[in-house]
Design a protein around this motif. Sequence first.
Motif, short mmCIF file in Angstrom:
data_model
loop_
_atom_site.label_atom_id
_atom_site.label_comp_id
_atom_site.label_asym_id
_atom_site.label_seq_id
_atom_site.Cartn_x
_atom_site.Cartn_y
_atom_site.Cartn_z
N ARG A 600 37.43 25.49 23.48
CA ARG A 600 36.79 26.63 24.13
C ARG A 600 37.45 27.95 23.78
N ARG A 629 31.29 20.79 19.54
CA ARG A 629 30.76 21.50 20.69
C ARG A 629 30.32 22.90 20.23
N GLU A 630 29.64 23.59 21.13
CA GLU A 630 29.21 24.94 20.81
C GLU A 630 30.41 25.84 20.57
N ALA A 631 31.49 25.62 21.30
CA ALA A 631 32.71 26.40 21.06
C ALA A 631 33.24 26.16 19.65
N ASP A 703 25.74 17.62 29.13
CA ASP A 703 26.40 18.91 28.92
C ASP A 703 25.73 19.62 27.74
N SER A 705 26.61 22.09 26.04
CA SER A 705 27.54 22.59 25.02
C SER A 705 28.09 21.48 24.14
N ASP A 706 27.79 20.20 24.46
CA ASP A 706 28.31 19.08 23.68
C ASP A 706 27.37 18.79 22.52
N THR A 707 27.57 19.47 21.43
CA THR A 707 26.71 19.33 20.26
C THR A 707 26.78 17.92 19.68
N SER A 743 27.36 20.37 35.06
CA SER A 743 26.44 20.93 34.06
C SER A 743 25.00 20.53 34.31
#
Length: 961
Positions: A600, A629-631, A703, A705-707, A743
């Motif tokens: 993150r 992830r997106e981060a 979630d 953000s969990d690509t 989430s």
Amino acid sequence: MSDVRGPECGGTIATACGAVSEYRPYSDPFLRGVMASNELDSNIPVFRGAGHLLRLIADLVRRPRRRECPEPVRHRGVAQGREGLPVLCLVSGDDHSQLAKGISYFLSHADPRRVPHCLHDLQTGSPPPDSVEAVRHTLERLAQGFARSVHGSDGRVRFRRFGLVNWLTQAGAAGGAPYPGGLEGNDHTLLQGLREREFRRRRLFGLLRSPETELAVDGSVPWWVWLFAVHVFPLAWFRIRRGLGREYRWLLNQPYLAPRDPGTFIGFAERLTAPHHQVEDPEQLRKLMVNAFLEDLRVAFRRRIWRPRTARRTAYCVALLDGANAGNCGYPLLQTIIDVRNETGAFDPLLVISCGAEPPADGTGIRADWGHSSLWELADRLYGGWRDTFLHQGRARNRAPWYLPVTIPPLLPPSHESHELTRRLEVAQDARLRIPEPPLWARRMVSVVAACGVVVALLGAGGLVLSRESNYRQAHCGLDRFEDDADTLRTAETGECIGVARNGFTFHSPDPLLNKTLRTIYAQNARAEEAHRAAPERPFVTLVHLSALLSVSGKSTGQLAYGREALQGAASAQSRQLRSTGAAEPILRLFPANAGSGMRFGTRVVEILEGLKQQDPSLVGVTGLDQSREATNRTIRKLTAAGLPMVATTLSADSLVRQSPMYFQVSPQNTREAEVAAAYADHVVGHDGKKPARQVRIIGSADPSDTYSRTLSDDVAQRFRARGFTVEKTSFTPPPPPGADPSSDAPGPGTVGRRSCSYPGVVFFAGRSEDFESVLGGINESCNSDPPTLLGGDDVARLAADAERRQQYPGIPYDFLDFTLGSARCDDTSELYTELGRLFPEECDRVASSSLDGHAALGFDAVKLYINAVKQLREDAAQMPLTPPAVWHAISGVHGDEALDGESGIISFGGEVDRQVPLDKLLSVQHIDGAGRPAQAGFCGRVGGQKQSSWCPPLEAEKGR
């Protein structure tokens, strides 16, 4: 008395310290006061001109606020003449026996404080006039008088230098300090005497050595504490004091008696002791004593801004020598004082007033220095005349300008007709001496307030500095600004330590094995820098291993195992490379970096890397990049903007390659992972028609953000449908970070696990290892005896990497996909595992029967990819600078004969310019049965010398082959 101030030099009889004015009663506002009472002036002798004498003494006693007396003559704006106080010689006749006492009374009752002075009668018990002892005795009495507490804390003078000289000259004399002497040398005895003298002057040492203290602490403190306090500390203190003390250093640097002979302090000190000083020049010895006496006065009055007490000394010291004549040491002492003043050229704040009944005899040298007796008449013009003479002749090497002789008129008896008038007009008016007030800034109350203000300011500044330092440490992982890693580390909002560790910082990790790994990398970096200094012609490159979960609050050390093993793989590649000595072999440094849990804070770390890149041109790339992830996507885009190529170790999301053309990975994509998983499930269902059924339930994270989980779920659903499976998807909500909201509204992973117990088909888990552990917990609670068929994605390998976590659910078998062959052990002969066994033997000893999870192999191969690219650049274009774009271009050319036969399989980018994922990268299926070591159920992909399993998808042909 009026508080109006006159000229700073004390010119009550001079206008602006220059033009002389005639005396008029009540004309001096600086001295004027109310008429003194009979009681006040009764001790002052009454004679004609008494007011002149009192004003003369007042003029000489008052100290100017700037410079010293007398006020210099200015010619064209330049001060000329020297500073000095005269030797006032009063010739009073036989009837003035109380003159010195009257002057002492006059000085004692000064307003607002008494003038420091000492009255000494030279007629009482004085030794022979021409002896050194007579001068020493007189100076000793004067020093005792000036040191009295009656003068107040601002008027007392401490005679450190004269006290030392006086003690040395008395050492060995009858009735003086004990100094027995002997034939074998007296250094020890003299030093012991000096040491005891210093101890007696210090209250602390006296307290430590007193019998009462010894009885009080007997048995209550350790013996070594008592030994140190009573013996070691005092002796050490005296040795330092003897070398650095001001009086000791002054004694060896003053000009008399050749103090550098014989070259040591103790040698010169022994020359001053009795009877040794009897062979010295008496005149030089007298000058040494007088100079020591005057130097103590100079130091006490020397103006320093940090010593406000010196500014509070607004009156000079006065030495009253009563009864001076040829029969005592008065005249020799006066001559010695003047000689020292002439020879040193230093001002001393001592006004010497000599009172004698008769002047020196005609024909003597001192009488000649006094001048003609017609000039001795007591009048207002005396001070002005002496001042003019002294300013023009004071620098001459003779005594005459220093003398100010004054003839005192006869005493008026009370019956005399002029007695009462003289007493009222002269004595009573001038009986109250008013000395100047100190400057406002130097007054005691102001000094106390200023000192308190300074203390408060210092405390405030110190508090501010400490607060800023505390804030800095808090913002930089507990490191102060002077520690090496502080400028590249930050403390995130979650409490995690993020940034780049170049000097062995461990990110506050709770895992001791991870900490050892970081220290090993730091030691290898030091070896790399040493090798670079020894062979600067070899390529020197730096890689940053950027990962997540190096420091996570609340995480167990087992959950850090995969990050540790990836670092160990990278460290093994670095260690192996450091042993290479070829000219084209690069020297490699490796900087661990932490982006926080879930990557993150990756963009913040990249900002640190941008500054580091400007400072260190050897930085050419980044490895690691955990969790899709997106981060992670944002981090990749930020690294691209910084111009740094990336080689990811375990990332597999399909969308990652679209984030940057500078991105590469040594692991397969989710599309290939889904294809292999579907082929394996088809193989399992085809061999056993009862269980499992041709159905698949895909469990993924809710979630957003969990690509990784999202793309893997989609790919698995697509590939399983292509093979005729009935597909259904189920989402779960992972536990949120502390303080965050869930989430989604989906159930937790444990609930999803319990609901999967009765599912007849394949349960595919497309989430994180910590959530898979919760799924296993739910299954263990509900259907431990008859669990469903479980198949996990590659992230489950992180759970399998930790034996303790894996043994929590021994009754639930499951399969998972891995990026390496599961048959590797630490005792293998491969590059990686040989190096791992040498650097980290505890990894093999701790889990002797298990294989590693493949993260070490992937970390090893990612670093090897950079190493091979740098070697290829050096071989193809030796003069090309090793810049990040050049290294990125070299990595893209890894295919065909240039492919890397790595520990995790063959890495080849297929000859396609825009390909960023290895062609047909190795994927194995590992089976966990009970608590045993994972057993390989098969593998797919390119592995040197081995053929993939029969159920695998066909290999893709390499371009151009």
